[in-house]
Write an enzyme that holds these catalytic residues in place. Structure first.
Site, PDB file in Angstrom:
ATOM      1  CD  GLU A  46      -3.040  -0.971   2.559  1.00  0.00           C
ATOM      2  OE1 GLU A  46      -1.948  -1.513   3.098  1.00  0.00           O
ATOM      3  OE2 GLU A  46      -3.903  -1.173   2.246  1.00  0.00           O
ATOM      4  CD  GLU A  97      -3.744  -6.063   4.143  1.00  0.00           C
ATOM      5  OE1 GLU A  97      -3.245  -7.382   2.092  1.00  0.00           O
ATOM      6  OE2 GLU A  97      -3.292  -5.267   3.493  1.00  0.00           O
TER       7      GLU A  97
HETATM    8  N1  3HC Z   1       3.848  -7.985  11.452  1.00  0.00           N
HETATM    9  C1  3HC Z   1       4.433  -8.547  12.677  1.00  0.00           C
HETATM   10  N2  3HC Z   1       5.248  -9.210  12.512  1.00  0.00           N
HETATM   11  C2  3HC Z   1       5.457 -10.291  11.168  1.00  0.00           C
HETATM   12  C3  3HC Z   1       5.051  -9.755   9.841  1.00  0.00           C
HETATM   13  C4  3HC Z   1       4.226  -7.826  10.391  1.00  0.00           C
HETATM   14  N3  3HC Z   1       3.200  -8.017   8.916  1.00  0.00           N
HETATM   15  N4  3HC Z   1       5.716 -10.839   9.403  1.00  0.00           N
HETATM   16  C5  3HC Z   1       6.164 -11.152   9.887  1.00  0.00           C
HETATM   17  N5  3HC Z   1       6.385 -11.168  10.567  1.00  0.00           N
HETATM   18  C6  3HC Z   1       7.166 -11.446  12.226  1.00  0.00           C
HETATM   19  C7  3HC Z   1       7.059 -13.283  12.119  1.00  0.00           C
HETATM   20  O1  3HC Z   1       6.151 -13.272  12.873  1.00  0.00           O
HETATM   21  C8  3HC Z   1       8.651 -14.249  12.055  1.00  0.00           C
HETATM   22  O2  3HC Z   1       8.422 -13.646  14.160  1.00  0.00           O
HETATM   23  P1  3HC Z   1       9.320 -15.046  15.327  1.00  0.00           P
HETATM   24  O3  3HC Z   1      10.649 -14.726  14.321  1.00  0.00           O
HETATM   25  O4  3HC Z   1       8.973 -14.026  16.564  1.00  0.00           O
HETATM   26  O5  3HC Z   1       8.310 -15.702  14.617  1.00  0.00           O
HETATM   27  C9  3HC Z   1       9.312 -13.299  11.808  1.00  0.00           C
HETATM   28  O6  3HC Z   1       8.584 -12.046  11.962  1.00  0.00           O
HETATM   29  C10 3HC Z   1       9.579 -13.561  10.345  1.00  0.00           C
HETATM   30  O7  3HC Z   1       8.765 -14.438   9.851  1.00  0.00           O
HETATM   31  P2  3HC Z   1       8.160 -15.596   9.167  1.00  0.00           P
HETATM   32  O8  3HC Z   1       8.470 -16.695   9.827  1.00  0.00           O
HETATM   33  O9  3HC Z   1       7.307 -16.021   8.191  1.00  0.00           O
HETATM   34  O10 3HC Z   1       9.832 -15.401   7.610  1.00  0.00           O
HETATM   35  P3  3HC Z   1       9.581 -16.015   5.811  1.00  0.00           P
HETATM   36  O11 3HC Z   1      10.666 -15.420   5.463  1.00  0.00           O
HETATM   37  O12 3HC Z   1       9.737 -16.925   6.135  1.00  0.00           O
HETATM   38  O13 3HC Z   1       8.588 -15.311   5.442  1.00  0.00           O
HETATM   39  C11 3HC Z   1       6.867 -13.235   4.820  1.00  0.00           C
HETATM   40  C12 3HC Z   1       8.328 -14.119   5.287  1.00  0.00           C
HETATM   41  C13 3HC Z   1       6.836 -13.671   3.931  1.00  0.00           C
HETATM   42  C14 3HC Z   1       7.248 -11.572   5.235  1.00  0.00           C
HETATM   43  C15 3HC Z   1       5.641 -13.896   6.272  1.00  0.00           C
HETATM   44  O14 3HC Z   1       6.518 -12.936   7.211  1.00  0.00           O
HETATM   45  C16 3HC Z   1       4.934 -13.071   6.147  1.00  0.00           C
HETATM   46  O15 3HC Z   1       3.580 -13.391   4.979  1.00  0.00           O
HETATM   47  N6  3HC Z   1       4.244 -11.926   6.504  1.00  0.00           N
HETATM   48  C17 3HC Z   1       2.931 -11.183   6.856  1.00  0.00           C
HETATM   49  C18 3HC Z   1       2.735 -10.357   5.897  1.00  0.00           C
HETATM   50  C19 3HC Z   1       1.320 -10.024   6.333  1.00  0.00           C
HETATM   51  O16 3HC Z   1       0.259 -10.348   6.319  1.00  0.00           O
HETATM   52  N7  3HC Z   1       1.133  -8.767   5.704  1.00  0.00           N
HETATM   53  C20 3HC Z   1      -0.269  -7.456   5.849  1.00  0.00           C
HETATM   54  C21 3HC Z   1       0.231  -7.412   7.056  1.00  0.00           C
HETATM   55  S1  3HC Z   1      -1.630  -5.828   7.667  1.00  0.00           S
HETATM   56  C22 3HC Z   1      -1.140  -4.892   6.780  1.00  0.00           C
HETATM   57  O17 3HC Z   1       0.080  -4.418   6.500  1.00  0.00           O
HETATM   58  C23 3HC Z   1      -2.368  -4.403   7.296  1.00  0.00           C
HETATM   59  C24 3HC Z   1      -3.061  -3.105   6.471  1.00  0.00           C
HETATM   60  O18 3HC Z   1      -3.370  -3.338   4.969  1.00  0.00           O
HETATM   61  C25 3HC Z   1      -3.231  -1.966   7.019  1.00  0.00           C
END
Ligand code: 3HC
Ligand code: NAI
Length: 725
Positions: free
Chosen positions: A104, A124
């Site tokens: 975004e 999301e």
């Molecule tokens: N917020 C907080 N923590 C997050 C995070 C996030 N968005 N994304 C990942 N993390 C954390 C994980 O919990 C993990 O923490 P830990 O080491 O304490 O266990 C660490 O970051 C590493 O994450 P992964 O183990 O998942 O690492 P990968 O390399 O396998 O994957 C990734 C990375 C593809 C970025 C995956 O973590 C992911 O899909 N994250 C979520 C992405 C997401 O859903 N984003 C949308 C968030 S909501 C949003 O943006 C709202 C907006 O519209 C206003």
């Protein structure tokens, strides 16, 4: 510093720095406001590049902040609005990931350059919410409604090459993306930016748009079974078509708040973090994920190329691990080879569609009948028939032909790992790696440790799961491990419901409406009824080992339903036979139809056993099946087979089609309240003392006795029980 700034040829490069994924936490947002404000004011700055440190742009909002007051500080959408309105051109330099709020933010920039290995997306929906910083309004304006819906509603990660085709990014580069973004930024200084300001542009539309959106809602209702976020995403996109940007943003905000009130986001975010936490395994001896090093798996072998073996070979090949695939005879080997080839081709097609180059080919798999060829592999996965004698023969052979430090894994779905290990020279190197079918697709891997399994073996198997892109959960060794063990009481209740007066389609409908990918009877038909039948025969529960005079509906004094055995006795094995609990268009057909024969069969069965059918309402159907699962979940915890409720939930969500928007079985139990669960089970068990699986688990009673603490405190209560392992 959450965001830093440097100057490169009159371009300010602002870098988000919040390891590990550059989540847009409150401090990052404040940092962005400060650095962007200063860069905007600085007359020596002609353009701005936004980037992320450590090879990642940003994974979006900090999910951990959602339920805290940190969300109330400066909003991401306000930052986006400021960036978009900037008179100086702003270019996003996307590396690694730009997900959720990260994309975004990039969409608010005037241009986007991505590294070829990066992925973008608005996932999301997978954590129960919708893009809430303008994503549902800007993306349709950029790429049109159909493409935007596909990205937003499925929450998929779009590879850079596909993002370029869709028009999400303007350039894809192989080299340094920040350098490329700086170059582009310098080139566009002085250009009119209005066309690049998405919020002031219109969504491309057509007269059929409303119909298209209505159809998308109907499809999402069917596909996502009760999950609210996909519907909210579509409604927000609808607003982008019908309303000016600022109204659309307001609609996005309202939808976010109403989603939050459903409780689904909290459940799905629990599921998200649980999937990450299960990788942080611990062992009673003190060994842990962070103090035991896995050994590298450079080469592997798979024994048996049936349903499971061929998928496992494909998984390994996809992960670029050279594999030796072994079968028992030339014909099976040829069949297996063709099957692996077909799977690899299908995987390759998927990648090509996304503009990616497939790495795995049949050339990385070597097919053989000769065990001697396994002498140098680092790890073997056995996937032959579920038969202890055969598995022991194979492991004894492996122990003599493989190098002494080779890891020996079994894909058994429930046999004793210790007994299998007992025939080897190094039982410490033996472990269960329980894949799920189809093994190249399903994300779950149950890693089963035996009594003698070493910590290095555990670390290596868990790491292999990660390399294969699976979510690996470490569990203890007991009959059927965790997932299949929980199925027992669940299917038992489903069968009793048929005796009581229901039909398969009634029970399936209730569980599918609850959100399960498949009800119990459709699931049994898919898996094959004969699998359970053979196992019950081996246990002497059916067939000629049953002592003469045993009542049809009793075993060892307890209630028993012979219904699935009776279907198997006449060859109704399920989908593969074209008939089971349902009828199908042909053997192997996919369309389950209620079968009048089954109705007639059940009616006759009830008459024979003088059962007066009674109406069973949907609430009761749900309660019986779910509470059976929950109770067994508590038993698994009290036996120390799973180390916490999250482990069970990850297993059920990823291997058994439990709806993620409900968090998981144990999470669902916590939302129902342990006191209520105990009360229902108590009542049922008092009325049905011949159904021991419904006797309330000790741990459940204990949790209720201490006032039903929140789920995150359950581990402490489990810890105070004796570990039976
Ligand atoms: N917020 C907080 N923590 C997050 C995070 C996030 N968005 N994304 C990942 N993390 C954390 C994980 O919990 C993990 O923490 P830990 O080491 O304490 O266990 C660490 O970051 C590493 O994450 P992964 O183990 O998942 O690492 P990968 O390399 O396998 O994957 C990734 C990375 C593809 C970025 C995956 O973590 C992911 O899909 N994250 C979520 C992405 C997401 O859903 N984003 C949308 C968030 S909501 C949003 O943006 C709202 C907006 O519209 C206003
Ligand atoms: P399958 O019957 O489809 O395949 C077994 C294969 O093993 C056959 O191709 C057979 O030729 C081969 N085989 C038998 N003896 C052999 C030997 N001595 N040497 C080499 N190959 C030999 O069985 P499936 O379904 O693939 O199951 C394999 C294992 O995986 C079993 O332990 C099963 O319990 C487990 N499992 C099965 C799941 C499923 O959904 N089918 C799910 C998870 C685990």
């Amino acid at each position: 510093m959450a965001a830093t700034r440097r100057l490169s040829h009159s371009v300010a490069v602002i870098t988000i720095n919040n390891p590990p994924v550059n989540a847009l936490s409150s401090s990052v947002r404040h940092g962005l406001v400060k650095e962007f404000g200063e860069a905007s004011k600085d007359p020596s700055v002609k353009a701005i590049v936004l980037s992320g440190a450590s090879g990642k742009f940003s994974a979006g909002a900090d999910i951990r902040e959602f339920s805290t007051s940190a969300m109330k500080t400066v909003s991401l959408e306000d930052i986006n609005a400021t960036i978009e309105a900037s008179r100086k051109p702003v270019v996003a330099a996307i590396e690694g990931v730009a997900l959720g709020g990260g994309l975004e933010l990039a969409l608010a920039c005037h241009y986007r350059v991505a590294n070829a290995q990066s992925r973008v997306g608005l996932p999301e929906v997978l954590i129960g919410i919708l893009p809430a910083a303008g994503g549902t309004q800007r993306l349709p304006r950029l790429i049109g409604v159909p493409a935007a819906l596909d990205v937003i509603v499925r929450g998929r990660h779009v590879p850079a090459t596909e993002a370029l085709q869709l028009g999400i990014v303007d350039e894809v580069v192989q080299g340094n993306v920040v350098d490329a973004a700086v170059q582009l930024a310098r080139k566009v200084v002085g250009r009119d930016l209005d066309k690049r300001r998405l919020s002031i542009n219109h969504v491309p539309s057509n007269p059929n748009m409303e119909y298209f959106l209505d159809t998308a809602v109907e499809k999402a209702k069917k596909q996502f079974r009760g999950a609210q976020a996909p519907i909210a995403c579509i409604e927000a996109v609808r607003a982008s078509v019908q309303k000016p940007y600022h109204h659309g943003i307001e609609k996005e905000r309202q939808l976010f708040l109403s989603l939050w009130a459903t409780g689904q986001p909290q459940a799905q975010q629990y599921a998200f973090f649980s999937e990450r936490n299960v990788g942080k395994w611990t062992h009673p001896s003190g060994g842990r994920w962070d103090n035991v090093k896995p050994k590298p798996v450079r080469t592997a072998a798979v024994i048996g190329l049936g349903t499971m073996g061929r998928g496992i070979v494909t998984s390994l090949a996809k992960a670029n691990i050279p594999v030796i695939a072994l079968e028992q005879d030339a014909q099976q080997l040829e069949t297996g080879k063709k099957a692996v080839n077909a799977l690899l081709e299908r995987e390759a097609e998927k990648l090509v569609k996304q503009g990616l180059t497939p790495a795995a080919t049949l050339a990385s798999v070597c097919f053989t009948l000769d065990f001697a060829e396994l002498s140098a592999v680092d790890l073997v996965i056995e996937a032959v028939y579920e038969n202890m004698k055969l598995k022991k023969e194979i492991f004894s052979k492996l122990s003599s032909v493989c190098k002494p430090d080779a890891f020996l894994c079994t894909n058994t779905s429930g046999l004793d790992i210790d007994e299998i290990a007992s025939v080897t020279n190094h039982p410490d190197l033996v472990i269960g790696t329980h894949f799920f079918s189809p093994a190249n697709i399903m994300r779950l891997l149950e890693v089963v440790r035996g009594h003698q399994t070493s910590l290095t073996t555990i670390a290596t198997a868990m790491n292999l799961g990660k390399i294969l892109g699976k979510v690996a959960v470490l569990v203890g060794n007991c009959p059927l491990f965790v997932g299949n063990r929980l199925l027992g009481p669940y299917l038992e209740q489903a069968n009793y419901l048929l005796e009581d007066g229901c039909y398969p389609e009634d029970v399936d409908k209730v569980l599918e409406d609850f959100g399960f990918a498949m009800g119990p009877f459709r699931m049994m038909d898919l898996a094959g009824l004969d699998v359970g039948w053979r196992s019950r025969m081996e246990k002497g529960l059916t067939g000629n080992k049953v002592p003469p005079g045993t009542p049809a509906r009793q075993r060892q004094g307890y209630r028993y339903s012979p219904l699935p055995d009776m279907l198997c006795e006449i060859g109704r094995y399920g989908q593969k036979a074209g008939k089971g609990w349902y009828q199908y268009e042909k053997p192997g057909g996919r369309f389950a139809q209620p079968d009048p024969w089954v109705k007639d069969f059940l009616q006759k069965y009830r008459e024979t056993h003088q059962i007066r059918p009674r109406p069973v309402n949907p609430e009761l159907i749900l309660e019986r099946c779910l509470y059976a699962l929950i109770n067994e979940g508590f038993r698994v915890l009290e036996d120390g087979i799973a180390s916490g409720p999250e482990d069970i939930d990850v297993i059920y969500n990823n291997g058994y089609g439990f709806p993620k928007h409900r968090g998981g079985i144990m999470y669902h139990a916590s939302t129902l309240g342990v006191a209520k669960v105990l009360d229902v089970l108590d009542t049922y068990y008092r009325e049905n003392p011949d159904v021991p699986s419904m006797k309330p688990a000790f741990l459940l009673k204990k949790l209720a006795a201490v006032g039903g603490p929140p789920l995150k405190e359950w581990r402490t209560q489990v810890g105070s029980l004796v570990n039976k392992l």
